[in-house]
Enzyme design. Structure first.
Site, mmCIF file in Angstrom:
data_model
loop_
_atom_site.group_PDB
_atom_site.id
_atom_site.type_symbol
_atom_site.label_atom_id
_atom_site.label_comp_id
_atom_site.label_asym_id
_atom_site.label_seq_id
_atom_site.Cartn_x
_atom_site.Cartn_y
_atom_site.Cartn_z
ATOM 1 N N GLU A 10 -0.553 5.479 -1.028
ATOM 2 C CA GLU A 10 -1.226 6.762 -1.220
ATOM 3 C C GLU A 10 -2.282 6.663 -2.308
ATOM 4 O OE1 GLU A 10 2.370 9.000 -1.942
ATOM 5 O OE2 GLU A 10 1.911 9.193 -4.057
ATOM 6 N N HIS A 48 7.793 4.031 -3.240
ATOM 7 C CA HIS A 48 7.770 3.959 -1.779
ATOM 8 C C HIS A 48 7.975 2.514 -1.341
ATOM 9 C CE1 HIS A 48 6.304 7.999 -2.083
ATOM 10 N NE2 HIS A 48 5.178 7.612 -2.654
ATOM 11 N N ARG A 84 13.764 8.085 -5.097
ATOM 12 C CA ARG A 84 13.560 8.787 -6.362
ATOM 13 C C ARG A 84 14.297 8.119 -7.518
ATOM 14 N NH1 ARG A 84 13.760 12.281 -2.153
ATOM 15 N NH2 ARG A 84 11.936 13.651 -1.932
#
Length: 391
Positions: free
Chosen positions: A133, A98, A274
């Protein structure tokens, strides 16, 4: 406070049994990957108010200061800045990173300026936000997080005995850490697809035969045959969390979840780049710009207990704050009233939040400043996760 009705997302990698078992319902036979709790526009939670059932996103939009508190609105804007999930991995998720906040703003602006539709499959930046996260294990949980030491990665690759991996082994030995990791990941992701498929196949057969530390990679290759992400995964730390342990994933850290049930919380963003283990778009140049090529310990987090009984997972982000309470039956109620919005999630036993009784998998939204008392029930020890923000 309001009991939440939440959406379960049926992604292909989801477990068919873990979320139904938590909720105490019969499996449907279909994968159930994530249950979302929050106000994300993709699947906002719903709650009952005077006018009937409404999306939490609409409730907040109608009165941001009343629902979120003035301090949270001033700091984060008129939106809930986090998304809470129950995540159930029955197969490996994509290997991904990210962006940080500056990269996300620049990337989003560039794609908007170029006229790339937000829903285009090749779009990298769906919004202008970063996506730190945290994943906290509810069951034994396997994942990949951050780069291994290059020499450890070289030893793992060399042990497979696959001739076409030898150039990567040599690079990992010959270059300084950052350039070694960068050059090998670049080589893996830009290799001739046909040749890489053969290399992955040979590596998978060897991993299955060798077992031991190679078991996770044999499993990954089973789900993603021929995918270069299988080799990229061997550059990363393999982490096995026990229930209650957690991982924090900051910007630029490559990672993937492999198997297990957990509570996940993140900044409210869809920005993902990704590296592999996916049929979706892989933008190699942009990915390589975002990845932090640093080896290190993945840093397993264990909660820090306070005198109040709150166990905090300490992270360096303000968009979310995750903690838990283990509530003994019959113990006095605890006051956790806060000037910030809260989502409270029961994951084991039974708990009460005010007058609401929660079973595993049930959750409530508590507006900022609302009187909030929690307690266990007579049925046994209960576990309650608390998600809020830092102002």
């Amino acid at each position: 406070m309001d009991r939440l009705a939440n959406t379960v997302r049926p992604y292909a990698w989801g477990s068919t049994t873990a979320i139904p078992e938590l909720l105490g319902i019969e499996p449907t036979g279909e994968p159930q990957a994530e249950m979302w709790m929050g106000a994300h526009p993709g699947a906002p939670s719903r709650l009952a108010r005077e006018a009937g059932e409404r999306a939490l996103s609409d409730v907040i939009a109608a009165d941001p200061a009343g629902e979120l508190g003035s301090a949270a609105v001033e700091k984060f804007g008129p939106r809930l800045p986090f998304l809470l999930k129950i995540l159930a991995a029955g197969a490996p998720l994509s290997l991904q990173v990210h962006p940080n906040l500056e990269q996300a703003k620049a990337g989003y602006a560039a794609e908007e300026s170029a006229g790339v539709p937000v829903d285009a499959p090749h779009r990298n930046y769906k919004d202008a936000n970063h996506k730190p996260e945290l994943i906290c294990a509810l069951t034994p949980f396997d994942g990949l997080c951050g780069f291994r030491d290059p020499l450890e990665a070289a030893a793992l690759l060399a042990g497979l005995g696959v001739d076409t991996l030898e150039p990567y082994v040599d690079l990992l030995h010959a270059r300084p850490e950052e350039s070694a990791l960068r050059e090998v990941l670049t080589a893996v992701l830009t290799a001739d697809p046909e040749e890489m498929t053969k290399t992955v196949h040979a590596a998978a057969l060897s991993a299955e035969r060798l077992g031991g530390p190679y078991i996770p990679y044999a499993a990954i290759a089973h789900h993603y045959p021929g995918d270069p992400g299988v080799i990229a995964a061997m550059l990363l730390n393999h982490v096995q969390l026990q229930p209650g342990e957690a991982l924090f994933l900051g910007a630029g850290v490559p990672h993937a979840y492999l198997d297990g049930l957990g509570v996940e919380i993140m900044a409210n963003s869809d920005n993902v780049l990704r590296c592999g283990l996916t049929p979706k778009h892989v933008d190699v140049p942009e990915l390589l710009r975002i990845v932090r090529f640093e080896a290190g310990d993945p840093g397993v987090l264990r909660p820090e207990a306070s005198p109040s009984g709150e166990e905090l997972y300490d992270t360096p982000t303000d968009e979310f704050r995750l903690s838990r309470f283990v509530l003994a039956p019959g113990a006095a109620a605890r006051d956790i009233t806060a000037p910030t919005p809260q989502i409270l999630l029961c994951t084991a036993g039974g708990v009460t939040v005010g007058e609401l009784a929660l079973a595993p998998g049930e959750s409530v939204f508590v507006p900022a400043g609302d009187k909030t008392e929690i307690a266990g029930t007579r049925g046994g020890t209960g576990t309650l996760f608390r998600a809020t923000v830092v102002v």
